[in-house]
Design a protein around this motif. Structure first.
Motif, PDB file in Angstrom:
ATOM      1  N   HIS A 198       0.846  -1.185   0.000  1.00  0.00           N
ATOM      2  CA  HIS A 198       0.000   0.000   0.000  1.00  0.00           C
ATOM      3  C   HIS A 198       0.888   1.243   0.000  1.00  0.00           C
ATOM      4  CE1 HIS A 198      -3.015   2.940   1.210  1.00  0.00           C
ATOM      5  NE2 HIS A 198      -3.928   2.051   0.859  1.00  0.00           N
ATOM      6  N   PRO A 199       0.524   2.259  -0.787  1.00  0.00           N
ATOM      7  CA  PRO A 199       1.377   3.466  -0.866  1.00  0.00           C
ATOM      8  C   PRO A 199       1.580   4.150   0.490  1.00  0.00           C
ATOM      9  CG  PRO A 199      -0.711   3.744  -2.069  1.00  0.00           C
ATOM     10  CD  PRO A 199      -0.578   2.297  -1.752  1.00  0.00           C
ATOM     11  N   LEU A 200       0.679   3.958   1.444  1.00  0.00           N
ATOM     12  CA  LEU A 200       0.872   4.617   2.744  1.00  0.00           C
ATOM     13  C   LEU A 200       1.827   3.846   3.652  1.00  0.00           C
ATOM     14  CD1 LEU A 200      -2.761   5.786   3.723  1.00  0.00           C
ATOM     15  CD2 LEU A 200      -0.798   7.249   3.166  1.00  0.00           C
ATOM     16  N   ALA A 201       2.102   2.570   3.300  1.00  0.00           N
ATOM     17  CA  ALA A 201       2.854   1.715   4.222  1.00  0.00           C
ATOM     18  C   ALA A 201       4.264   2.253   4.497  1.00  0.00           C
ATOM     19  CB  ALA A 201       2.913   0.282   3.694  1.00  0.00           C
ATOM     20  N   ALA A 202       5.015   2.537   3.435  1.00  0.00           N
ATOM     21  CA  ALA A 202       6.406   2.967   3.631  1.00  0.00           C
ATOM     22  C   ALA A 202       6.511   4.277   4.418  1.00  0.00           C
ATOM     23  CB  ALA A 202       7.109   3.074   2.282  1.00  0.00           C
ATOM     24  N   PRO A 203       5.785   5.348   4.006  1.00  0.00           N
ATOM     25  CA  PRO A 203       5.900   6.579   4.798  1.00  0.00           C
ATOM     26  C   PRO A 203       5.412   6.403   6.240  1.00  0.00           C
ATOM     27  CG  PRO A 203       4.179   6.780   3.104  1.00  0.00           C
ATOM     28  CD  PRO A 203       4.956   5.533   2.803  1.00  0.00           C
ATOM     29  N   LEU A 204       4.402   5.572   6.445  1.00  0.00           N
ATOM     30  CA  LEU A 204       3.916   5.341   7.817  1.00  0.00           C
ATOM     31  C   LEU A 204       4.990   4.633   8.636  1.00  0.00           C
ATOM     32  CD1 LEU A 204       0.352   4.298   8.845  1.00  0.00           C
ATOM     33  CD2 LEU A 204       2.322   3.196   9.900  1.00  0.00           C
ATOM     34  N   LEU A 205       5.597   3.590   8.068  1.00  0.00           N
ATOM     35  CA  LEU A 205       6.651   2.870   8.787  1.00  0.00           C
ATOM     36  C   LEU A 205       7.839   3.781   9.067  1.00  0.00           C
ATOM     37  CD1 LEU A 205       6.513  -0.580   6.953  1.00  0.00           C
ATOM     38  CD2 LEU A 205       5.990  -0.148   9.371  1.00  0.00           C
ATOM     39  N   ALA A 206       8.031   4.791   8.219  1.00  0.00           N
ATOM     40  CA  ALA A 206       9.107   5.756   8.450  1.00  0.00           C
ATOM     41  C   ALA A 206       8.721   6.789   9.506  1.00  0.00           C
ATOM     42  CB  ALA A 206       9.464   6.464   7.141  1.00  0.00           C
ATOM     43  N   GLY A 207       7.498   6.676  10.024  1.00  0.00           N
ATOM     44  CA  GLY A 207       7.096   7.549  11.128  1.00  0.00           C
ATOM     45  C   GLY A 207       6.482   8.864  10.704  1.00  0.00           C
ATOM     46  N   GLN A 208       6.098   8.978   9.438  1.00  0.00           N
ATOM     47  CA  GLN A 208       5.515  10.247   8.990  1.00  0.00           C
ATOM     48  C   GLN A 208       4.097  10.408   9.515  1.00  0.00           C
ATOM     49  OE1 GLN A 208       5.845  10.967   4.788  1.00  0.00           O
ATOM     50  NE2 GLN A 208       8.030  10.438   4.742  1.00  0.00           N
ATOM     51  N   ARG A 209       3.901  11.506  10.243  1.00  0.00           N
ATOM     52  CA  ARG A 209       2.603  11.723  10.885  1.00  0.00           C
ATOM     53  C   ARG A 209       1.484  11.866   9.868  1.00  0.00           C
ATOM     54  NH1 ARG A 209       3.366  14.825  15.980  1.00  0.00           N
ATOM     55  NH2 ARG A 209       1.586  16.052  15.300  1.00  0.00           N
ATOM     56  N   ARG A 210       1.784  12.486   8.715  1.00  0.00           N
ATOM     57  CA  ARG A 210       0.704  12.696   7.759  1.00  0.00           C
ATOM     58  C   ARG A 210       0.220  11.359   7.191  1.00  0.00           C
ATOM     59  NH1 ARG A 210       0.580  16.712   2.702  1.00  0.00           N
ATOM     60  NH2 ARG A 210       1.791  14.970   1.906  1.00  0.00           N
ATOM     61  N   ALA A 211       1.163  10.440   6.962  1.00  0.00           N
ATOM     62  CA  ALA A 211       0.777   9.115   6.461  1.00  0.00           C
ATOM     63  C   ALA A 211      -0.057   8.386   7.529  1.00  0.00           C
ATOM     64  CB  ALA A 211       2.024   8.302   6.117  1.00  0.00           C
ATOM     65  N   LEU A 212       0.353   8.534   8.792  1.00  0.00           N
ATOM     66  CA  LEU A 212      -0.404   7.904   9.881  1.00  0.00           C
ATOM     67  C   LEU A 212      -1.825   8.472   9.940  1.00  0.00           C
ATOM     68  CD1 LEU A 212      -0.731   6.174  12.428  1.00  0.00           C
ATOM     69  CD2 LEU A 212       0.446   7.967  13.733  1.00  0.00           C
ATOM     70  N   ALA A 213      -1.915   9.797   9.866  1.00  0.00           N
ATOM     71  CA  ALA A 213      -3.231  10.431   9.926  1.00  0.00           C
ATOM     72  C   ALA A 213      -4.110   9.971   8.767  1.00  0.00           C
ATOM     73  CB  ALA A 213      -3.078  11.956   9.912  1.00  0.00           C
ATOM     74  N   ARG A 214      -3.503   9.866   7.580  1.00  0.00           N
ATOM     75  CA  ARG A 214      -4.300   9.453   6.411  1.00  0.00           C
ATOM     76  C   ARG A 214      -4.701   7.981   6.537  1.00  0.00           C
ATOM     77  NH1 ARG A 214      -1.422  10.954   1.074  1.00  0.00           N
ATOM     78  NH2 ARG A 214      -3.200   9.798   0.229  1.00  0.00           N
ATOM     79  N   ALA A 215      -3.820   7.163   7.095  1.00  0.00           N
ATOM     80  CA  ALA A 215      -4.159   5.743   7.268  1.00  0.00           C
ATOM     81  C   ALA A 215      -5.318   5.587   8.254  1.00  0.00           C
ATOM     82  CB  ALA A 215      -2.930   4.965   7.762  1.00  0.00           C
ATOM     83  N   ILE A 216      -5.318   6.400   9.318  1.00  0.00           N
ATOM     84  CA  ILE A 216      -6.425   6.321  10.274  1.00  0.00           C
ATOM     85  C   ILE A 216      -7.730   6.765   9.612  1.00  0.00           C
ATOM     86  CG2 ILE A 216      -7.328   7.159  12.485  1.00  0.00           C
ATOM     87  CD1 ILE A 216      -4.555   7.177  13.601  1.00  0.00           C
ATOM     88  N   THR A 217      -7.640   7.801   8.780  1.00  0.00           N
ATOM     89  CA  THR A 217      -8.836   8.220   8.037  1.00  0.00           C
ATOM     90  C   THR A 217      -9.339   7.082   7.161  1.00  0.00           C
ATOM     91  OG1 THR A 217      -8.011  10.491   8.038  1.00  0.00           O
ATOM     92  CG2 THR A 217      -9.754   9.967   6.445  1.00  0.00           C
ATOM     93  N   LEU A 218      -8.416   6.335   6.567  1.00  0.00           N
ATOM     94  CA  LEU A 218      -8.811   5.201   5.723  1.00  0.00           C
ATOM     95  C   LEU A 218      -9.549   4.135   6.537  1.00  0.00           C
ATOM     96  CD1 LEU A 218      -8.614   3.767   2.917  1.00  0.00           C
ATOM     97  CD2 LEU A 218      -6.477   2.743   3.731  1.00  0.00           C
ATOM     98  N   ILE A 219      -9.013   3.795   7.734  1.00  0.00           N
ATOM     99  CA  ILE A 219      -9.699   2.748   8.521  1.00  0.00           C
ATOM    100  C   ILE A 219     -11.021   3.258   9.089  1.00  0.00           C
ATOM    101  CG2 ILE A 219      -7.577   1.485   9.144  1.00  0.00           C
ATOM    102  CD1 ILE A 219      -7.945   2.726  11.986  1.00  0.00           C
ATOM    103  N   GLU A 220     -11.155   4.581   9.191  1.00  0.00           N
ATOM    104  CA  GLU A 220     -12.421   5.125   9.696  1.00  0.00           C
ATOM    105  C   GLU A 220     -13.506   5.154   8.628  1.00  0.00           C
ATOM    106  OE1 GLU A 220     -11.852   8.987  11.357  1.00  0.00           O
ATOM    107  OE2 GLU A 220     -10.354   8.305  12.774  1.00  0.00           O
ATOM    108  N   SER A 221     -13.084   5.067   7.373  1.00  0.00           N
ATOM    109  CA  SER A 221     -14.046   5.201   6.278  1.00  0.00           C
ATOM    110  C   SER A 221     -15.075   4.081   6.325  1.00  0.00           C
ATOM    111  CB  SER A 221     -13.317   5.161   4.944  1.00  0.00           C
ATOM    112  OG  SER A 221     -14.252   5.031   3.884  1.00  0.00           O
TER     113      SER A 221
END
Lengths: 323, 323
Positions: free
Chosen positions: B4-27
């Motif tokens: 998933h395109p969000l996986a790498a930036p999230l694993l790198a600790g990027q807050r914006r990727a984390l925030a977007r991933a949470i928005t995805l699971i909330e959808s």
């Protein structure tokens, strides 16, 4: 509707008919179950007339002596007293807790009393169902006090509290030490806590009563219909029995019992239904269920993915919802 | 497996990727759910590295001030702190408990912290599922302390205790009076009880600590892995924060956390599955269910008869059993 041959003698209060009816509901033969349910449906409208008292306490606390003392005291005053037991462990051993004639020598031969050990369980609803059904039969047979005893195995306290009007915890004078042995959640089910064998150590009994009062008070929410209380009693010399019965009467005058019983019946129906639905689903699926659970625990599937796969619900379509 | 395109930036600790991933699971969009579950499955192996702390307490007890104080104290010591909330009531209002910038002015702008209000629920597993999934994402993003806050609506405390390593009850110095306002069962979930605002009334705080210690001791069974304890703290002046963190460390050194987490995951999977099975059964049956329930309450059917009828299980054949 055809009338079951046991119905009339049971309604007339014949103990033999009651005993045979309980044997019928205990039967695991499928054709017996249909018959038993028809009998229960027929007798249902004649049930509900008893005070239903649940009773728990660790082994050695004197449950039998308490039941013997209370039961005889009530029987001498014209009450008809039935004693039932919920003992999930007896499913394994196949027997009752202990011989009733040894446990309650006076009550077991009193004409106003009926004692029945734990019915065997194992089918839909388990032991708790058999005891509920036996209670219905006792009430239809005119017993106006039903004591349901539990040895406290598994969920049995919650089950007994869920089928009785009033739940009693029996403890010993050294309750301060004993309390830690009481299972989590029992105090919260309890309407009356009774310090038994109070005569053996009056000072310890007073202390135990105070500690129980404090613990019960801590656990009772504001605005509760009934504030659980602690009493002292000596089953051996009969001291405190009358005060106990007065507290039971006060409880009955305070609590909205019809509402409580409706809630209990509705909850019991829902529980039975959920259990049956779950069993029907699980049937034949134990292997695939185990596989999915292992994959979830190993992190190979998310719980949601596993659930969707098991229910054949594709992940790109919305799950079914209750309407 | 495609990444998933969000996986790498999230694993790198990027807050914006984390925030977007949470928005995805909330959808609640069905195609988003499939995508979210795939992302979660991918990130699962990178999760699990945080101390998971659940927190509850009545409104006014100072939960926000406590989280602000503890979070900043930890962040200053190099920890990365994520704050999540379980608030079933927000499903209705659609919003979070309160603006996070108002609630936690320092923590909300600290680079080492990540605060996310209650995700909206409503689908399989509800709010608790979203929070569990958000926790997984935070851990994968490298947050090593996750605080899960609950406002105590409905079953939310049980849910939070079931997804965290350690469950904390926050109270006020007048706990003796307050205890009665604490919902039944909360004390039994609690690993640490904290008397907050201890500086406002030290004598009352001492008394509250003693009372909590006694209540916790009463409710803890013999042989428990961890004996819950009561602490004092002043979130406002930071007093007691260090002792709190030491207790958390001691807890982690005492309790078998991997076993606890496996039990939690297995229980969570079973709960989700039972819920989904039940929903699937109930779908389209609400009317007939209501009818049968009414007949049971009116005494026209026994609960067992009603269950058999609903499941199309004839009464003269044995019920299905798990093998």
């Amino acid at each position: 509707m055809p009338t079951h041959p046991l119905a009339a003698p049971l309604l007339a209060g014949q103990r033999r008919a009651l005993a045979r009816a309980i044997t019928l509901i205990e039967s695991t033969r499928p054709d017996h179950e249909a018959e038993a349910q028809a009998l229960l449906a027929e007798l249902g409208p004649h049930a509900g007339g008893a005070v239903r008292i649940g009773l728990t306490g660790v082994p050695g606390v004197g449950k039998s002596t308490f039941i013997e003392a209370l039961g005889l005291w009530l029987a001498e005053r014209g009450h008809r007293v039935a004693v039932l037991a919920v003992d999930p462990s007896s499913v394994r051993t196949g027997g009752s807790i202990m011989g009733d004639k040894t446990r309650m020598p006076g009550l077991s031969v009193h004409p106003g009393a009926f004692i029945r050990p734990s019915p065997s369980g194992g089918t839909l609803g388990g032991v708790a169902r058999r005891t509920r059904e036996a209670m219905t039969l006792c009430e239809a047979a005119g017993y106006d006090v039903v004591l349901v005893e539990t040895v406290g195995v598994g969920q049995s306290e919650t089950q007994v509290a869920g089928m009785t009007d009033l739940f009693v915890l029996l403890t010993l004078p050294n309750a301060g030490d004993e309390l830690q042995g009481i299972k989590r959640g029992i105090m919260e089910l309890c309407d009356l806590a009774v310090v038994n064998k109070a005569d053996t150590d009056p000072r310890a009994a007073n202390r135990a009563q105070s500690q129980l009062t404090a613990a019960l008070s801590l656990l009772t929410p504001h605005g509760a219909e009934w504030r659980p209380r602690a009493l002292q009693l000596s089953a051996l010399n009969g001291q405190g029995i009358e005060a106990f019965w007065e507290a039971v009467q006060e409880f009955r005058g305070t609590v909205d019992l019809p509402a409580r019983r409706r809630t209990q019946t509705a909850g019991w129906f829902d529980e039975l239904l959920r259990e049956a639905v779950w069993k029907t689903f699980v049937q034949g699926r134990s292997q695939v269920l185990g596989q999915r659970r292992s994959e979830v625990l190993a992190g190979q599937l998310t719980p949601v993915q596993a659930v969707r796969a098991l229910l054949d619900l594709p992940l790109d379509r919305p799950e079914p919802r209750p309407r």
